[in-house]
Design a protein around this motif. Structure first.
Motif: not given
Ligand SMILES: *Cc1c(COP(=O)(O)O)cnc(C)c1O
Length: 357
Positions: A39, A43, A194
Motif C-alpha cells: 500500500k 511505503y 511485520s
Molecule cells: C499496513 C498493514 C499491514 C502491514 O503492517 P506493517 O506494520 O508495515 O508490517 C498489515 N496488515 C494491515 C491490515 C495493514 O493495514
C-alpha cells in the motif's frame, strides 16, 4: 552531469531478501504463506518495481489500501497473484482488474453476497478501526448465510501493539481471533504484520502480511534491527558560502553561527518529504562523517554546517538516509516513525532501482 535534485536509490534485492527471511521466520513459527503490504506505493518506494521484485521472489499475495493502488499492482504483475484491497470496495469498482475486497462491515457482506467472488473477512479484535465488531461477529455466527455466494479465502485481523511484544493486548487479540474463527465458517487465517511475525507461534497464520520490515524498518524498536536496509537518499550541494560569527541562517533566523562558518545549501526540502520537523535536528553524512543540519528545513532547500568538512563543495552529495542514517534514525530526530519518513518520500527525486541481475 551534476545532480540538481535528490537521488533516491532503492535496493530491490534487499527487499526481496527481507521477504525471503521473513517467510522463513513465519514458516519456522508454524505459519504458511507470506504476502506483502505494498500500500501507499510500497511505503513510498514504488509499488510497481517492488511488487515485481517480490513476485519474482515468490510472493503471491499483495495488500493495498485503495482500488487505484490495486490497479497499479495488478498492471505491474499481470494475472495470477491475489491483490487485496484492505479498505474494501463495492462490486464493479475494480472493473476487470480482478482485485480482492476485504469485507469490513455488514454492509460489505450484503454488497458482495452472491457475487461468487473471492473475499477476505476482517474481524476487529481490539483496534476499533476496521472490521466486523464483536456484535457483527455474533450476527454472522448466528446466520452464516450472510456469507452466502462468496468464496471466503481468509479471515483476518490486525494487531494494534505488535511492536511492543509485552503489551497484553497482543495475546488478547490472538485469543479473540481464535474464538471468533471457531464460531465462523472454516477458512484460513491471515494475522501478523511485520512485528507480529516476531511474536512467535500464536501469531503465525496461513498468510502473514508484513510491510515495514520488507522495506528495512525495524519491526521491534526495542531490539536490534534484523532487516537489511533498502533505501538511500542523497541530495546535491548547490552552493557553499562563508559566513561570519553572529550571522543567521534560513527562515526565522533560528540558527546563528557561533564561529566563522561554511554553510552548504542542499536541494532537498519538506516538499520532498524531508520533514520540516527535522529543522535544526538532523544529521546528513558525507564519506561516512556526520554533517549537522542547521536552521529550518524549507520547501526546496536545507542548510548544513560544513565548517569541519572542507571536502564538501558545490556538487557534493549529502546522504540524508542510508545504512548509517536509517529511516528509523531520521524518524526519531523528526519525532515520528520510519513509516512516515518512507511514505513521505517525494516525487521530485530521481529514482534508481538496483538489482544484481
Ligand atoms: C499496513 C498493514 C499491514 C502491514 O503492517 P506493517 O506494520 O508495515 O508490517 C498489515 N496488515 C494491515 C491490515 C495493514 O493495514
Amino acid at each position: 552531469m551534476a545532480e540538481r535534485s535528490g537521488l533516491l536509490t532503492v535496493d530491490l534485492d534487499a527487499i526481496a531478501a527481507n521477504w525471503t527471511a521473513l517467510h522463513a521466520r513465519h514458516t519456522e513459527a508454524g505459519g504458511t504463506d507470506l504476502g506483502a503490504a505494498v500500500k501507499a506505493d510500497a511505503y513510498g518506494l514504488g509499488a510497481k518495481q517492488v511488487s515485481a521484485a517480490l513476485a519474482a521472489a515468490g510472493c503471491r499475495h499483495f495488500f493495498v489500501a485503495h482500488v487505484e493502488e490495486g490497479v497499479a499492482v495488478r498492471t505491474a504483475l499481470g494475472p495470477g497473484p491475489m491483490v487485496v484491497v484492505l479498505n474494501g470496495f463495492r462490486p464493479g469498482e475494480d472493473e476487470n482488474y480482478d482485485l480482492t475486497p476485504v469485507l469490513n462491515t455488514p454492509g460489505d457482506l450484503a454488497a458482495w453476497s452472491s457475487t461468487g467472488r473471492d473475499v477476505l473477512l476482517h474481524i476487529d479484535t481490539g483496534m476499533a478501526r476496521l472490521g466486523l465488531s464483536p456484535r457483527d461477529v455474533d450476527a454472522l455466527a448466528d446466520d452464516p448465510s450472510l456469507l452466502q455466494g462468496v468464496k471466503l479465502r481468509y479471515v483476518m485481523t490486525h494487531l494494534a501493539c505488535a511492536d511492543t511484544p509485552a503489551d497484553p493486548l497482543n495475546v488478547q487479540q490472538a485469543a479473540r481471533f481464535a474464538a471468533a474463527r471457531a464460531r465462523l465458517p472454516a477458512a484460513p487465517a491471515s494475522f501478523a504484520n511485520s512485528a507480529g511475525l516476531f511474536l512467535g507461534h500464536d501469531f503465525a497464520s496461513d498468510l502473514g502480511r508484513p510491510g515495514c520490515a520488507l522495506y528495512g524498518l525495524n519491526p521491534i524498536a526495542e531490539r536490534p534491527n534484523p532487516m537489511r536496509p533498502t533505501v538511500r537518499l542523497a541530495a546535491p550541494v548547490l552552493q557553499v558560502r562563508d559566513i561570519p560569527a553572529g550571522a543567521p541562517v534560513g527562515y526565522g533566523a533560528t540558527w546563528v553561527a557561533s564561529r566563522p562558518s561554511r554553510i552548504a545549501t542542499v536541494a532537498v526540502g519538506y516538499a520532498d518529504g524531508y520533514l520540516r520537523s527535522l529543522s535544526g535536528r538532523a544529521l546528513g553524512r558525507h564519506n561516512w562523517q556526520e554533517v549537522p543540519l542547521v536552521g529550518r528545513v524549507s520547501m526546496d532547500l536545507t542548510t548544513f554546517d560544513v565548517t569541519d568538512h572542507p571536502a564538501i563543495t558545490p556538487g557534493s552529495m549529502i546522504e540524508l538516509i542510508g545504512p548509517g542514517n536509517s529511516p528509523d534514525d531520521v524518524a526519531a530526530r523528526a519525532g515520528t516513525i520510519g513509516y512516515e519518513v518512507l511514505t513521505a518520500l517525494g516525487s521530485r527525486y530521481r529514482r534508481s532501482y538496483v538489482t544484481a541481475a
